[in-house]
Scaffold this motif. Structure first.
Motif, short mmCIF file in Angstrom:
data_model
loop_
_atom_site.label_atom_id
_atom_site.label_comp_id
_atom_site.label_asym_id
_atom_site.label_seq_id
_atom_site.Cartn_x
_atom_site.Cartn_y
_atom_site.Cartn_z
N SER A 17 52.08 39.51 -14.28
CA SER A 17 53.65 40.15 -14.04
C SER A 17 53.71 41.13 -12.84
N GLY A 18 52.45 39.93 -12.39
CA GLY A 18 52.60 41.24 -11.04
C GLY A 18 53.65 40.29 -10.25
N GLY A 19 53.43 40.74 -8.71
CA GLY A 19 54.36 39.58 -7.70
C GLY A 19 55.61 40.57 -7.57
N LYS A 20 56.90 39.45 -7.12
CA LYS A 20 58.02 39.79 -7.13
C LYS A 20 59.05 39.74 -8.64
N MET A 21 59.87 41.40 -8.86
CA MET A 21 60.33 41.24 -9.88
C MET A 21 61.02 39.39 -10.12
N ARG A 23 60.58 36.73 -9.65
CA ARG A 23 59.53 36.59 -10.57
C ARG A 23 59.12 36.72 -11.34
N ARG A 24 59.15 37.94 -11.94
CA ARG A 24 58.67 38.49 -13.19
C ARG A 24 59.73 37.69 -14.15
N TYR A 25 60.98 38.31 -13.89
CA TYR A 25 62.62 37.63 -14.94
C TYR A 25 62.10 36.23 -14.88
N LEU A 54 66.19 35.67 -21.16
CA LEU A 54 67.29 36.12 -20.95
C LEU A 54 68.06 37.56 -21.24
N LEU A 55 68.35 37.87 -22.99
CA LEU A 55 67.75 39.77 -23.30
C LEU A 55 66.58 39.96 -22.71
N MET A 56 66.13 40.05 -22.95
CA MET A 56 64.16 40.33 -22.12
C MET A 56 64.54 40.72 -20.32
N SER A 57 64.94 39.18 -19.72
CA SER A 57 65.03 40.06 -18.69
C SER A 57 65.60 41.07 -17.93
N SER A 58 67.23 40.89 -18.92
CA SER A 58 68.04 42.26 -18.64
C SER A 58 67.88 43.24 -18.43
N SER A 59 66.48 43.48 -19.93
CA SER A 59 66.27 44.58 -20.52
C SER A 59 65.56 45.17 -20.09
N TYR A 60 64.42 44.15 -18.94
CA TYR A 60 63.54 44.39 -18.46
C TYR A 60 64.48 44.84 -16.78
N TRP A 61 65.04 44.36 -16.68
CA TRP A 61 65.83 45.01 -15.12
C TRP A 61 66.31 46.10 -15.47
#
Length: 181
Positions: A17-21, A23-25, A54-61
């Protein structure tokens, strides 16, 4: 377990979960898409995993960019949520329910056909819910909403564990009677 395997062999290999955002998505997208394959080797399962990514990435964003506070749907002291919070809650639950269609079908095209019929060729006969089942669902929703501030919705302090166990028994019994297929 599946979660441990994905964390150890896929999540860490992709950089954790490290690094650029971005990359995390991307890692979310890859992990959830592959987890769709875990459930079955059809395109419908792969798409199911992709949609969840997609849903998880958008939620974290959204949480990161909009400074959304998670945890409680209703702020302390209010009985009802704001229209904004209620709208987001309903929207995400509908999206989550729609992804279940992809999990249930064998062919990806059938899922799109089914969703199309739900929205454009809808018939009331498609919903096999009578008044009795509707009232049971309303009771469950009322229990959930009324006890939302507790650890779990069936926590009755005045009656103890016996009441909770009896309530679970009745709910399971009603589910067996009404949803036996």
């Amino acid at each position: 377990s599946m979660i441990k395997w994905f964390i150890d062999y896929l999540g860490l290999a992709l950089g954790g979960s490290g690094g650029k955002m971005w990359r995390r998505y991307l890692n979310f997208m890859v992990i959830f898409t592959v987890s769709g394959l875990w459930h079955g080797a059809t395109w419908s399962f792969v798409f199911f995993g992709f949609i969840h990514g997609l849903l998880m990435s958008s939620s974290y964003w959204r949480r990161r960019t909009c400074k959304i506070r998670y945890g409680r749907i209703v702020e302390e002291g209010n009985f009802l949520p704001s229209l904004n919070v209620l709208g987001r809650f309903i929207f995400m639950n509908v999206l989550g329910a729609l992804t279940a269609v992809f999990f249930r079908v064998q062919v990806l095209g059938d899922a799109f056909d089914y969703i199309g019929r739900m929205f454009w060729n809808f018939e009331a006969s498609m919903i096999p819910i009578g008044l009795d089942i509707f009232l049971l669902l309303a009771l469950l929703f009322g229990l959930e909403w009324g006890n939302r501030h507790k650890e779990h919705p069936l926590q009755f302090e005045r009656f103890g564990k016996g009441m909770r166990l009896a309530t679970y028994f009745v709910l399971v019994y009603l589910c067996v009677i009404y949803f036996d297929t």
